[in-house]
Design a protein around this motif. Structure first.
Motif, mmCIF file in Angstrom:
data_model
loop_
_atom_site.group_PDB
_atom_site.id
_atom_site.type_symbol
_atom_site.label_atom_id
_atom_site.label_comp_id
_atom_site.label_asym_id
_atom_site.label_seq_id
_atom_site.Cartn_x
_atom_site.Cartn_y
_atom_site.Cartn_z
ATOM 1 N N ILE A 236 -33.747 3.506 -35.938
ATOM 2 C CA ILE A 236 -33.155 4.668 -35.691
ATOM 3 C C ILE A 236 -34.448 6.040 -34.768
ATOM 4 N N ASN A 237 -35.649 5.823 -35.172
ATOM 5 C CA ASN A 237 -36.729 7.089 -33.935
ATOM 6 C C ASN A 237 -36.275 6.554 -32.959
ATOM 7 N N ARG A 238 -35.525 5.375 -32.158
ATOM 8 C CA ARG A 238 -35.523 5.487 -30.223
ATOM 9 C C ARG A 238 -34.090 6.038 -30.836
ATOM 10 N N SER A 239 -32.799 5.783 -31.515
ATOM 11 C CA SER A 239 -31.741 6.448 -31.397
ATOM 12 C C SER A 239 -32.052 7.651 -30.942
ATOM 13 N N MET A 240 -32.224 8.526 -31.913
ATOM 14 C CA MET A 240 -32.883 10.094 -31.617
ATOM 15 C C MET A 240 -33.580 10.311 -30.807
ATOM 16 N N ASN A 241 -34.234 9.797 -30.058
ATOM 17 C CA ASN A 241 -34.902 10.210 -28.888
ATOM 18 C C ASN A 241 -34.119 9.726 -27.577
ATOM 19 N N LYS A 242 -33.576 8.780 -28.051
ATOM 20 C CA LYS A 242 -32.597 8.790 -26.951
ATOM 21 C C LYS A 242 -31.528 9.685 -26.893
ATOM 22 N N THR A 243 -31.041 10.059 -27.961
ATOM 23 C CA THR A 243 -30.186 11.324 -28.093
ATOM 24 C C THR A 243 -30.423 12.284 -27.851
ATOM 25 N N ARG A 244 -31.311 12.587 -27.800
ATOM 26 C CA ARG A 244 -32.654 13.986 -27.256
ATOM 27 C C ARG A 244 -32.712 13.944 -25.211
ATOM 28 N N VAL A 245 -33.103 12.966 -24.740
ATOM 29 C CA VAL A 245 -33.148 12.750 -23.384
ATOM 30 C C VAL A 245 -31.991 13.156 -23.377
ATOM 31 N N THR A 246 -30.663 12.804 -23.743
ATOM 32 C CA THR A 246 -29.659 12.720 -22.989
ATOM 33 C C THR A 246 -28.862 14.048 -22.057
ATOM 34 N N ILE A 247 -29.334 14.559 -23.923
ATOM 35 C CA ILE A 247 -28.840 16.334 -23.801
ATOM 36 C C ILE A 247 -29.910 16.859 -22.776
ATOM 37 N N MET A 248 -31.332 16.581 -23.199
ATOM 38 C CA MET A 248 -32.091 17.421 -21.933
ATOM 39 C C MET A 248 -31.219 17.113 -20.935
ATOM 40 N N ASN A 249 -31.286 16.133 -20.467
ATOM 41 C CA ASN A 249 -30.911 15.425 -18.528
ATOM 42 C C ASN A 249 -29.569 16.353 -17.908
ATOM 43 N N GLN A 250 -28.778 16.470 -19.163
ATOM 44 C CA GLN A 250 -27.522 17.592 -19.340
ATOM 45 C C GLN A 250 -27.930 18.920 -18.536
ATOM 46 N N LEU A 251 -29.315 19.306 -19.092
ATOM 47 C CA LEU A 251 -29.547 20.687 -19.360
ATOM 48 C C LEU A 251 -30.180 21.133 -17.785
ATOM 49 N N ASN A 252 -30.540 19.845 -17.362
ATOM 50 C CA ASN A 252 -31.603 19.967 -16.527
ATOM 51 C C ASN A 252 -30.719 20.553 -14.706
ATOM 52 N N ASN A 253 -29.565 21.956 -14.712
ATOM 53 C CA ASN A 253 -29.576 22.249 -13.826
ATOM 54 C C ASN A 253 -29.563 23.359 -13.418
ATOM 55 N N SER A 254 -28.974 23.914 -12.477
ATOM 56 C CA SER A 254 -29.407 25.296 -11.493
ATOM 57 C C SER A 254 -29.833 26.968 -12.750
ATOM 58 N N ASN A 255 -28.875 26.134 -13.893
ATOM 59 C CA ASN A 255 -28.582 27.908 -14.705
ATOM 60 C C ASN A 255 -29.626 28.022 -15.259
ATOM 61 N N GLY A 256 -30.573 29.740 -15.204
ATOM 62 C CA GLY A 256 -31.592 29.254 -15.503
ATOM 63 C C GLY A 256 -31.371 29.676 -17.716
ATOM 64 N N GLU A 257 -30.733 29.703 -18.073
ATOM 65 C CA GLU A 257 -30.783 29.532 -19.205
ATOM 66 C C GLU A 257 -30.325 28.084 -19.912
#
Length: 443
Positions: A253-274
């Protein structure tokens, strides 16, 4: 004689048949290196013939010249040391054959002393390569390997019985190759190591080595969530309960939680400042999301880069507002952690069987399905005190041995080295404990 006694004490030689002269130590060259030579004489009156075993009566065995042997000896100082033994030869009148005087310092027809062999075995219990051991003992790598192979024969598996509690695991020993090992879960003794981990090979090993009666005496087997183990254990060990220890549940479950964080983090990696600010925060403070809830501080203020002066709980609260999937997955993650920490199977079973929130990430849902699949084995985790801690520690040391030696081409040599490393260390620890107990009782 005083010189002989002193030399025997210095060299730690117990054989009184070896005698030394006053000028027995000389220096010279051997194989292009500066060496130290210690000359001595080996002679005694034999009790019987080494060939026909006829007793030495009425001088039936008489002296017949000498033979000099150069024996590798532990370093006396900083130079490689050799013992030049002038051995007495004898002739038997009855059988007409000759033989040479023998000493416990070195075996017959061997030029490596038993002291060197003892050093090789002692150093094999340390994390050293064969090449390094050969360099420190002044012998060839082939000689070191011969000593290890010979000693390894003493620790060959006997296959007479199996302990009641076993532990299975595998480790990588070559490119693309995995080895299988099983140990006694109570004592940590390695029972055997196989060169392959596939179910067909392991099944054939247990069927050919152990009878059904021996295999039926096994009560528990501790494993990780390897599907191949689940397939053959019920057939081979009909009375054994499968245990999946806490570590692998938490790890999943630790790996699943971390993979979830990475997925959401990559979605936020765009040109928007916030979004970029959220991305950097998720990337920098990923450990906060994996931390147990009971260890999170609520009162201590600390300066955190990208946040400022905050408490740890305040940082987590803000991070969880970035995405509903992250928050739902985090809540489920912490509830499973708490149930496992409390050793409460009923609570864990209720969490796994109840419908989860639709916001939970796909990675965590996959982990939940895996845990539900192995729920019966997980139940035994909360009943029995056994886990894979011992075998995981053994695997860690095995990997270090492999890394120090830059790999092994011959699996038999690798297996011998592993078994000797653990068996000899175990003997050294037992002797140390025994000496400490004797010292304590004497005091």
């Amino acid at each position: 004689m005083p010189t002989s006694n002193n030399m025997r004490n210095v060299l730690d030689i117990q054989d009184k048949h070896l005698t030394f002269s006053d000028d027995c130590v000389t220096k010279g060259d051997f194989k292009g290196k500066k060496c130290k030579f210690i000359d001595c004489t080996l002679s005694y009156v034999p009790k019987e013939c080494a060939h026909c075993e006829a007793p030495n009566v009425g001088f039936s065995i008489y002296k017949n010249g000498t033979q000099t042997s150069r024996v590798t000896f532990p370093m006396a100082g900083i130079l490689p040391t050799y013992l030049r033994i002038r051995k007495q030869r004898f002739m038997c009148k009855r059988c007409g054959k000759s033989f040479t005087a023998q000493t416990p310092v070195v075996e017959r027809n061997c030029f490596v002393s038993n002291y060197i062999k003892a050093q090789i075995l002692t150093q094999s219990g340390e994390t050293r390569s064969v090449k390094d051991i050969a360099k420190h003992t002044n012998v060839s790598e082939a000689s070191v390997q011969r000593v290890l192979t010979s000693e390894g024969e003493c620790y060959r598996p006997h296959y007479h019985s199996l302990p009641e509690n076993l532990s299975f695991d595998e480790f990588k020993y070559a490119s693309g190759r995995m080895a299988f090992e099983y140990i006694d879960a109570e004592t940590g003794d390695i029972l055997d190591i196989l060169p392959a981990k596939d179910s067909r090979y392991v099944t054939q090993h247990f069927l050919s080595r152990y009878s059904l009666k021996q295999r039926s005496e096994v009560k528990t087997i501790t494993i990780d969530m390897n599907a191949s183990y689940m397939s053959f254990i019920p057939t081979l060990f009909p009375n054994a309960h499968i245990i999946i220890d806490h570590f692998h549940i938490i790890q999943l479950i630790n790996r699943s939680m971390n993979k979830t964080r990475v997925t959401i983090m990559n979605q936020l990696n765009n040109s928007n400042g916030e979004d970029q600010k959220k991305y950097r925060r998720l990337k920098r403070y990923w450990k906060k999301l994996l931390k147990k809830e009971k260890n999170i501080t609520y009162t201590t203020y600390t300066f955190y880069r990208l946040f400022g002066q905050r408490t740890e709980a305040a940082i987590l609260s803000e991070i969880l507002t970035y995405d509903p999937t992250l928050k739902a997955t985090y809540v489920l993650y912490q509830s499973i952690i708490a149930a496992v920490e409390a050793n409460d199977f009923e609570r864990l079973s209720a969490i796994l069987n109840q419908p989860c929130s639709p916001d939970v990430s796909p990675q965590m849902k996959t982990s939940l399905r895996t845990l539900r699949k192995h729920l019966s084995a997980i139940r035994h985790t909360f009943i029995y005190p056994y886990n894979n801690g011992r075998i995981e520690g053994i695997n860690n040391k095995i990997k270090v041995l492999n890394r120090v030696a830059y790999g092994y081409r011959n699996f038999a040599n690798y297996k011998n080295r592993i078994i000797l490393h653990f068996k000899l260390n175990q003997q050294i620890e037992q002797e140390s404990v025994k000496k400490n107990e004797e010292h304590t009782s004497a005091a």
